[in-house]
Design a protein around this motif. Structure first.
Motif, short mmCIF file in Angstrom:
data_model
loop_
_atom_site.label_atom_id
_atom_site.label_comp_id
_atom_site.label_asym_id
_atom_site.label_seq_id
_atom_site.Cartn_x
_atom_site.Cartn_y
_atom_site.Cartn_z
N PHE A 352 -52.21 27.28 -26.13
CA PHE A 352 -52.79 28.59 -26.38
C PHE A 352 -53.13 29.31 -25.08
CE2 PHE A 352 -56.62 31.21 -26.95
CZ PHE A 352 -56.09 32.17 -27.80
N VAL A 353 -53.71 28.58 -24.14
CA VAL A 353 -54.04 29.18 -22.85
C VAL A 353 -52.80 29.75 -22.20
CG1 VAL A 353 -54.80 28.67 -20.50
CG2 VAL A 353 -56.09 27.79 -22.44
N GLY A 610 -50.31 33.65 -18.03
CA GLY A 610 -50.98 32.37 -18.20
C GLY A 610 -51.58 31.84 -16.92
N VAL A 611 -50.86 32.04 -15.82
CA VAL A 611 -51.40 31.62 -14.52
C VAL A 611 -52.61 32.47 -14.15
CG1 VAL A 611 -50.87 31.39 -12.07
CG2 VAL A 611 -49.14 30.79 -13.76
N ALA A 612 -52.54 33.76 -14.42
CA ALA A 612 -53.67 34.65 -14.12
C ALA A 612 -54.89 34.27 -14.97
CB ALA A 612 -53.27 36.10 -14.39
N LEU A 613 -54.67 33.91 -16.21
CA LEU A 613 -55.77 33.48 -17.06
C LEU A 613 -56.41 32.21 -16.53
CD1 LEU A 613 -57.35 33.88 -19.72
CD2 LEU A 613 -55.64 32.46 -20.84
N THR A 614 -55.58 31.31 -16.01
CA THR A 614 -56.10 30.06 -15.45
C THR A 614 -56.91 30.30 -14.19
OG1 THR A 614 -54.19 28.86 -16.35
CG2 THR A 614 -55.44 27.79 -14.59
N LEU A 615 -56.38 31.12 -13.29
CA LEU A 615 -57.09 31.38 -12.04
C LEU A 615 -58.33 32.25 -12.25
CD1 LEU A 615 -54.09 32.08 -9.63
CD2 LEU A 615 -55.41 29.97 -9.88
#
Length: 909
Positions: A352-353, A610-615
């Motif tokens: 989902f992330v 997705g990478v931006a959401l993680t960072l």
């Protein structure tokens, strides 16, 4: 007489009478009647014993029907099941395959309709399914495998039968002496059924054999199947079993000598990461993944870069990303719930992330690269055979020597040409004694190389680097050579720095962040050979060891021109290992497209939300330059990918960063190709609602541009515009709607394509509703007057028909009170009863009869408007056109007005 005798033989009975000279030929109906006289079991026995293969196939196909016929008699049901067991021994593969196709249907019928025979499936059908798993015919095996998975998915197999009948057979089929094809298929079935049978059975019965299959030395196909399904097994057995039993095997598979196995590991890396703890993910898996990105095989690197974004997303921190999940090691029962729910939710959370930001981003686009090489003998490819074994042996010896002497490599020694760009030694066959001798010599060389560096060594080292750069410069056109030169240049610059000065610079963070390694980076970059299980076979034992030294082959040169402040700003973050982020940022490097994948920039764009959401938004500076590079990429597919996900990225970044960094990109997409513009158009409302009102109003002037497309036949573009305008009504004031959206809506109502017009009718009706609810009522009156003038009095009959459609929609959706409708629109609507075009009168009759007269305003209150409607209907009942009479006289059985409207509109296209 001869002909008569011949006919007698053909008929098969002595129906020829010499006295009457009459030939009696039996009718086909006689044979049908004979079958009808048989009982269902009698017919089953008759054709099951037939020598005709087609008859036996028909018996297998009709088993379910036969079972339904005798369902009232329990004995007959059992008799049918017994005959199924006998039919399963048929020598013809097509009959067995046909029988197996019917087994799931028969099993469902037995469970639903014969609860009094609970053992029917277990006794008669399941043994056939598991026996066919080892059938000699490939079609029969494939059919039985599909049937088994369906039965497990439908929960038609009891848990006891799974443990005692299914799993033992699969374990036997995966034995070392089993047939190669059967073994490979059995491993695949074991992996697929793991999620259906649950953790307990998988961990007790499947997991041990699965671990053995991961080490199958003889067949790489088996190892490849294990690697492809590794993530599914990890998600079922949970974190503890994954880290204790499966991870060592995964490390081994990631270093397999067959590139297809390593590629499968790269593809499932995210799922494996989901089943591990953050510590393991950061300290072990991140370095292992870098090895795959640096793999000698282009196909492995391709798969690894495609999985890089999803893998980074597994590092998401709930406090920054806003996504919370449950892990097995959570102590609070209220936070974690049941253990089974935790295990099932971990992977779903990460998926989902990764996907929440752009699950709809590419519409129907496929982002996975098609497997280019499909040959079965992958292990025979030259790319797999060139393993640089000698180089790996040397790296292994170097690793052991460093551990023995407890020597910590400095930054200069980690990044030097000898470790990374030494020309591989040729692969030759040597006997064991010579190999031992060479290893002793290597040990001595390693001891000399790992001695403390004297002050005069850096000068020699720099000279060596300069010579290597000079030798490579004539071949600088080659992207790989260029990358080597860039790394060697960076190493040359690093070798000229004083170690003490480097330490001080690292503390103050005033120098280039890529000229030294932090303590965490050293831990991430540290060789991890000690964590890897011994590899398969002698030739695999020391393979790919050099890949465990991490380096960035493009970022050093790309960022070396940046100032220290810019470099620090673009790289500092602590959410994911820096090496992973550096590799992700390098996906926009043009050399990557040549050496890895021509569509690598597209994969980078797909993963970016997705990478931006993680960072987190606090680390957006790490991705900003990459995003701008992608937004200006020459490939429209890359820009299209960003366009489809820009609204989700805006949610992640917030209004301030969106206004500063995303709005300029958004404006550029609005002027791009239609293939790109459709991305921002599909989520126009989602993006504009995140902007401040003043910024949002600026786009009112640009909405008109969406009516112009590169291809006038692209009617779906205009249909999407109408859909978005309906949503935009909530974002703007009544005056803005009237001044800017109304002209676009009227233009769409006159579109050449009926589908666009129908959505536009909905748009106009919602516009009427919005303006009526506004504080200023003059807008809605002016809008309705313009409707009358523009459509009801239109010289073209299609315009007048549009007016009826709009009135119909307004009435159906209750967009306007009926008393207001009766005052402003009804008189003009009734006037169309005398229209000269029958299509207009037909639609008017439908609207009056099926919509208006069903409203309470025209049913329970006697008023002049009701009387006018009834008189108009009576006039339409006397119309010359039969269709108009029909719809005005009765209530048609065809229900929804929308369906009738669409059919009428389509007929007038």
């Amino acid at each position: 007489i001869f002909l008569m005798s011949l006919m007698s033989l053909i008929v098969g009975v002595d129906d020829y009478s010499s006295e009457s000279d009459v030939i009696i030929i039996p009718s086909a109906l006689d044979f049908v009647s004979q079958d009808e006289m048989l009982t269902p079991l009698g017919r089953l026995d008759k054709y099951a014993a037939s020598e005709n293969i087609f008859n036996r196939q028909m018996v297998a196909r009709s088993l379910l029907d036969t079972l339904k016929e005798v369902s009232d008699d329990e004995r007959d049901c059992i008799a049918v099941l017994e005959r199924i067991s006998r039919l399963a021994d048929d020598s013809e593969p097509t009959v067995r395959a046909e029988l197996m196709e019917q087994v799931p249907h028969i099993a469902m019928f037995c469970q639903e309709n014969r609860p009094s025979i609970p053992y029917a499936f277990s006794k008669y059908l399941l043994p056939i399914v598991v026996r066919y798993l080892a059938d000699q015919n490939n079609q029969v095996r494939k059919t039985s495998q599909a049937a088994l998975l369906v039965l497990l998915e439908q929960e038609l197999i009891e848990r006891y039968d799974v443990e005692t009948k299914v799993c033992p057979v699969l374990i036997d089929l995966t034995a070392p002496d089993s047939n190669d094809d059967v073994k490979t298929e059995a491993v695949a079935i074991m992996c697929k059924m793991a999620s259906m049978v649950g953790k307990d059975i998988t961990e007790r019965l499947v997991l041990p054999r699965f671990c053995e299959m991961c080490c199958d030395c003889r067949m790489f196909h088996v190892r490849k199947v294990c690697a492809a399904n590794f993530g599914d097994i990890c998600s079922v057995v949970g974190q503890q079993a994954t880290e204790e039993m499966l991870l060592p095997r995964f490390f081994q598979l990631c270093s397999d000598n067959v590139w297809g196995v390593r590629k499968a590991c790269a593809e499932c890396f995210m799922a494996v990461s989901c089943a591990t703890s953050q510590e393991v993910r950061r300290t072990k898996l991140s370095t292992l993944f870098i090895n795959l990105i640096s793999d000698p095989s282009r196909w492995v690197r391709q798969a690894a870069f495609q999985s890089l974004g999803p893998f980074i997303s597994t590092f998401a921190n709930p406090s920054s990303s806003g996504q919370y999940f449950k892990e097995d090691d959570v102590k609070n029962p209220e936070d974690c719930g049941s253990a089974q729910e935790n295990r099932a939710s971990v992977c779903n959370k990460y998926i989902f992330v990764f996907k929440c930001s752009f699950a709809l981003a590419l519409n129907s686009e496929q982002v996975r690269t098609t497997e280019v090489v499909t040959t079965e003998d992958e292990h025979n490819r030259t790319e797999d055979l060139s393993s640089d074994v000698d180089n790996d042996n040397f790296a292994t010896k170097l690793e052991n020597a460093m551990e023995d002497q407890n020597t910590v490599l400095s930054e200069q020694e980690l990044y030097n040409s000898f470790h990374f760009w030494r020309t591989p030694l040729p692969e030759i066959d040597i006997d064991f004694e010579l190999q031992q001798t060479s290893e002793i010599i290597l040990d001595r060389e390693i001891q000399e190389l790992t001695m403390p560096v004297s002050p005069n060594i850096p000068m020699a080292r720099r000279k060596e680097l300069e010579e290597m750069i000079e030798n490579l410069e004539p071949h600088i056109d080659d992207p790989d050579v260029k990358a080597q030169v860039e790394v060697l240049s960076a190493a040359l610059r690093a070798s000229s720095l004083d170690p003490q000065e480097e330490t001080m610079a690292s503390i103050s963070k005033e120098t280039d962040s890529h000229s030294e390694l932090t303590i965490n980076d050293q831990q991430n970059f540290k060789p991890m050979l000690g964590d890897i299980v011994p590899l398969i076979g002698d030739t695999v034992e020391n393979m790919d060891s050099t890949l465990h030294y991490i380096h960035n082959d493009s970022d050093l040169s790309t960022n070396s021109s940046f100032s220290p402040e810019e470099e620090r700003k673009s790289k500092v973050q602590d959410v994911v290992p820096q090496a992973l982020l550096d590799q992700y940022l390098s996906m926009t490097d043009p050399s990557r497209a040549q050496t890895v994948d021509t569509e690598i920039a597209k994969h980078c764009a797909y993963s970016l939300p997705g990478v931006a959401l993680t960072l987190g938004r606090q680390n957006w500076h790490c991705l900003k330059d990459t995003y701008e590079t992608l937004a200006s990429d020459m490939q429209w597919k890359v820009r299209r990918t960003l366009a489809f996900s820009i609204h989700e990225l805006a949610v992640i970044l917030g209004d301030q960063l969106t206004a500063g960094d995303l709005v300029p990109v958004f404006n550029g997409f609005l002027k791009d190709l239609d293939e790109v513009r459709i991305g921002v158009l599909k989520h126009l409302h989602d993006f504009l609602k995140l902007l401040h009102l003043d910024k949002r109003r600026e786009y009112l002037y640009q909405l008109q541009e969406f009516l112009v497309t590169d291809n006038s036949r692209n009617w779906r573009f205009r249909a999407e515009l109408a859909e978005q305008l309906i949503l935009l009504l909530d974002l703007y004031s009544a005056r803005d709607i009237y001044d800017y959206l109304r002209p676009i809506a009227f233009s769409l109502c006159a579109d050449k394509v009926s589908s666009v017009r129908w959505i536009s009718y909905k748009l106009v009706s919602e516009m009427v509703k919005k303006l009526y609810m506004a504080s200023t009522s003059t807008f809605v009156v002016d809008l309705m007057n313009e409707l009358v003038e523009k459509f009801c009095r239109c010289r073209k009959w299609s315009g007048r028909q549009t007016f009826v459609f709009i009135c119909q929609t307004i009435s159906e959706d209750d967009c306007l009170p009926m008393d207001q409708f009766a005052v402003h629109l009804l008189p003009h609507l009734l006037h169309l009863a005398s229209d000269r075009v029958p299509n207009v009168r037909v639609l008017l009759a439908k609207t009056l009869k099926q919509t208006l007269l069903e409203k309470e305003y025209f049913l329970n209150s006697a008023n002049s408007h009701q009387e006018a409607v009834e008189q108009t209907i009576m006039a339409l009942q006397m119309d010359d056109d039969s269709d108009v009479k029909y719809f005005a006289s009765i209530h048609p059985a065809s229900t929804k007005i929308a369906d009738d409207a669409m059919s009428t509109a389509s007929s007038t296209y």
